[in-house]
Design a protein around this motif. Structure first.
Motif, PDB file in Angstrom:
ATOM      1  N   TYR A  42      37.290  23.675 101.826  1.00  0.00           N
ATOM      2  CA  TYR A  42      36.337  24.261 100.890  1.00  0.00           C
ATOM      3  C   TYR A  42      35.759  23.246  99.909  1.00  0.00           C
ATOM      4  O   TYR A  42      34.556  23.206  99.697  1.00  0.00           O
TER       5      TYR A  42
ATOM      6  N   GLY B  67      37.655  29.333  99.942  1.00  0.00           N
ATOM      7  CA  GLY B  67      37.369  29.462  98.524  1.00  0.00           C
ATOM      8  C   GLY B  67      38.253  28.587  97.673  1.00  0.00           C
ATOM      9  O   GLY B  67      38.858  27.626  98.153  1.00  0.00           O
ATOM     10  N   SER B 218      37.564  32.596  94.005  1.00  0.00           N
ATOM     11  CA  SER B 218      36.178  32.864  94.371  1.00  0.00           C
ATOM     12  C   SER B 218      35.811  32.019  95.573  1.00  0.00           C
ATOM     13  O   SER B 218      36.594  31.203  96.029  1.00  0.00           O
ATOM     14  N   GLY B 219      34.617  32.252  96.100  1.00  0.00           N
ATOM     15  CA  GLY B 219      34.196  31.532  97.301  1.00  0.00           C
ATOM     16  C   GLY B 219      33.855  32.513  98.413  1.00  0.00           C
ATOM     17  O   GLY B 219      33.958  33.741  98.253  1.00  0.00           O
ATOM     18  N   GLN B 220      33.438  31.947  99.533  1.00  0.00           N
ATOM     19  CA  GLN B 220      32.934  32.788 100.618  1.00  0.00           C
ATOM     20  C   GLN B 220      33.891  33.897 101.039  1.00  0.00           C
ATOM     21  O   GLN B 220      33.465  34.962 101.481  1.00  0.00           O
ATOM     22  N   PHE B 223      33.192  37.395  99.633  1.00  0.00           N
ATOM     23  CA  PHE B 223      31.846  37.987  99.775  1.00  0.00           C
ATOM     24  C   PHE B 223      31.863  39.448 100.237  1.00  0.00           C
ATOM     25  O   PHE B 223      31.192  40.301  99.643  1.00  0.00           O
ATOM     26  N   GLY B 246      30.928  34.993  96.256  1.00  0.00           N
ATOM     27  CA  GLY B 246      30.961  34.425  97.603  1.00  0.00           C
ATOM     28  C   GLY B 246      29.607  34.155  98.234  1.00  0.00           C
ATOM     29  O   GLY B 246      29.528  33.854  99.429  1.00  0.00           O
TER      30      GLY B 246
END
Lengths: 242, 303
Positions: A42, B67, B218-220, B223, B246
């Protein structure tokens, strides 16, 4: 800050778990470190620049986790997306005549580019490089080719002075008017306390963005909070609280 | 055909719906030399409190699959520096929508900071963060019950003439009831979602990776959950929603808007790609062409 694509022109083991990575691409980039995107991971991996010439960037890294392990398995020609132009580096202008470079382990490579910059300005350069043992020694010949004097210390005494970089400095008493250090935090703290006179240290911290806008790598200094990635990673000795 | 990316938000017109989320873009100024900020529909500034804060000890960042966890802890220079220095400096180089993000540890602090933001000329929208997972006895504590969320909303509503958005926490049982409570208490809109409380452990050191033990994930990876919450809230409330969580591509922006978001905030993606927001904004027209969309406004809440 520039985002561009580089390809791996060299990625070789130079010491246990330690690799020298040469990236070919954008030639005239500045910055103390690069931030490399690794497919499947990431966040980017921030790595200090060891050398830079003819459109090639050299970094040295150690395999410490899954990301650097994946990087170590990448072959020549692999394309990587890299952010360059990051961080404030060492200031070669801060040295009047004689510079002392003190590096420990993976903190040794970033001092190499500095040594070349200091020599280009006509300074006398002494490098003190510390390692745990003989097999972990890296870049010693490269430093010897550039510096006026190179002192080695190893914790097990297998090469050079037995002990830490501070032991090698105490034994040789190199003359200097300004010092530069990079290595484990505890080593730099001891070096800054032991050496009289001005100097600067390159810090390490877990980073988020690498470019100064997420505030993930902030440290407290005598001048208030500073971002290691953007205000540093190099800070003046007198600014640091440790 | 020329695509219309503009969206209307509480009487303002945003040139496009793409907004870097609070905490992932500093005060905008940090990136002003690296990109043309004016391609962004809005900028949500770093969360600001009454006093300057250093925030939490480091490490503040932990990488995760899909994430990351952060525990910055609201490092900021305080509301006076925001309104007197940061916003005026940003306004000189940015003509889009400036969103001040306000956090607090008490109703008094929210009231005082929002009142100062309200009279700051460069600020267009006030986003009230009642969902920061990284500070104790504050932040998220206000956002985890409908009653306290409504109380904060009423408090800031009373001192603001500008549009007030409440930024909601996903770490709740029923986000819809909290969004409705904010709407009933006078919020002009809601931003959702903030980060999910998360944790990683370094199994070699047998210690949490984050110095503060836990942080916001957080992060994809989040989503689909964020999208679901945006969908639920947008269909239950009449006030506009800024969708967040996301978002990493132009397709994600369209998806958030179809779920009901009027504007879309991009967060963690900025940390892995500082150019994410301008790239997403630039990719929207081609994707709109492919999807037969002429004006973005028309797709809001169509699912």
């Amino acid at each position: 800050m520039i985002k561009s694509r580089y390809h791996i022109s060299e990625n070789v083991l130079i010491a246990p778990k330690t690799y020298q990575l040469v990236l070919a691409g954008e030639a005239d980039v500045e910055g103390e470190f690069v931030d490399i995107a690794l497919p499947g991971f990431y966040l980017r991996r921030p790595l200090s620049v060891c050398d830079r010439e003819d459109g090639k960037l050299t970094v040295v890294y150690r395999v410490v986790g899954e990301g650097t392990k994946a990087l170590s398995e990448m072959t020549e020609g692999t394309e990587l997306e890299v952010l360059t132009g990051l961080g404030n580096g060492f200031d070669p202008e801060a040295c009047r005549e004689e510079a002392l470079l003190v590096g420990g382990g993976l903190g040794v490579p970033p001092l190499y580019l500095l040594a070349k910059e200091l020599k280009a300005r006509g300074k006398k350069v002494t490098a003190v490089l510390g390692f745990n043992k003989a097999e972990e020694i890296i870049l010693a010949d490269a430093f010897k080719a550039v510096c006026d004097e190179v002192l080695i210390s190893t914790v097990d005494g297998s090469v050079g002075v037995k002990g830490f970089v501070t032991d090698a400095i105490a034994a040789a008493h190199p003359a200097f008017d300004y010092f530069y250090t990079c290595g484990p935090m505890i080593m730099m703290k001891v070096v800054c306390a032991a050496l009289e006179g001005p100097g600067e240290a390159s810090l390490e911290e877990r980073m988020g963005c690498g470019a100064g806008f997420c505030y993930g790598c902030s440290i407290q200094t005598k001048n208030g909070p500073r971002r290691v990635c953007k205000d540093g990673p190099v800070f003046k000795k007198e600014e640091l609280l440790w | 055909m020329v695509k219309d990316l503009s969206v209307g938000l509480c009487g303002l017109t945003l040139k496009n719906p793409v907004i870097p989320a609070s905490g992932t873009f500093g005060f905008g100024l940090e990136l002003a030399k690296d990109m043309d900020l004016n391609v962004l529909g809005g900028i949500s500034l770093k969360g600001t409190t009454r006093e300057a804060r250093y925030g939490n000890p480091t490490p503040r960042i932990a990488e995760c699959p899909g994430g990351m966890i952060n525990s910055v802890g609201l490092q900021n220079p305080g509301i006076n520096v925001l309104v007197n220095e940061k916003v005026p400096a940003l306004r000189k180089v940015y003509d889009g929508c400036i969103i001040a993000n306000i956090s607090g540890f008490s109703l008094d602090e929210y009231r005082e900071c929002c009142a100062k933001a309200d009279v700051c000329e460069g600020i267009d929208i006030i986003e009230v963060n009642i969902s920061c997972p990284n500070v104790h006895n504050g932040g998220m504590a206000f956002g985890t019950s409908a009653e306290s969320a409504a109380e904060v909303t009423r408090t800031v509503r009373a001192v603001c003439r500008k549009p007030v958005f409440i930024k909601l926490s996903p770490n709740v049982t029923d986000i819809v009831s909290i969004a409705r409570a904010c709407e009933d208490a006078g919020a002009d809109g809601v931003t959702l979602v903030n980060t999910f409380l998360g944790m990683r452990i370094d199994i070699h050191r047998r210690q949490p990776v984050i110095a503060n033990k836990m942080g916001g994930f957080s992060g994809q990876a989040i989503f689909p959950i964020a999208l679901r919450m945006v969908y639920q809230v947008a269909h239950a409330c009449r006030i506009p929603v800024m969708g967040c969580g996301g978002v990493a591509s132009a397709a994600d922006v369209i998806e958030m808007m179809m779920a009901g978001a009027t504007a879309v905030q991009v967060g963690a993606e900025n940390l892995r790609n500082p150019f994410a927001c301008p790239e997403i904004a630039a990719a929207l027209p081609d994707l709109m062409e492919e999807l037969n969309i002429n004006t973005l406004q028309e797709i809001i809440g169509t699912v």
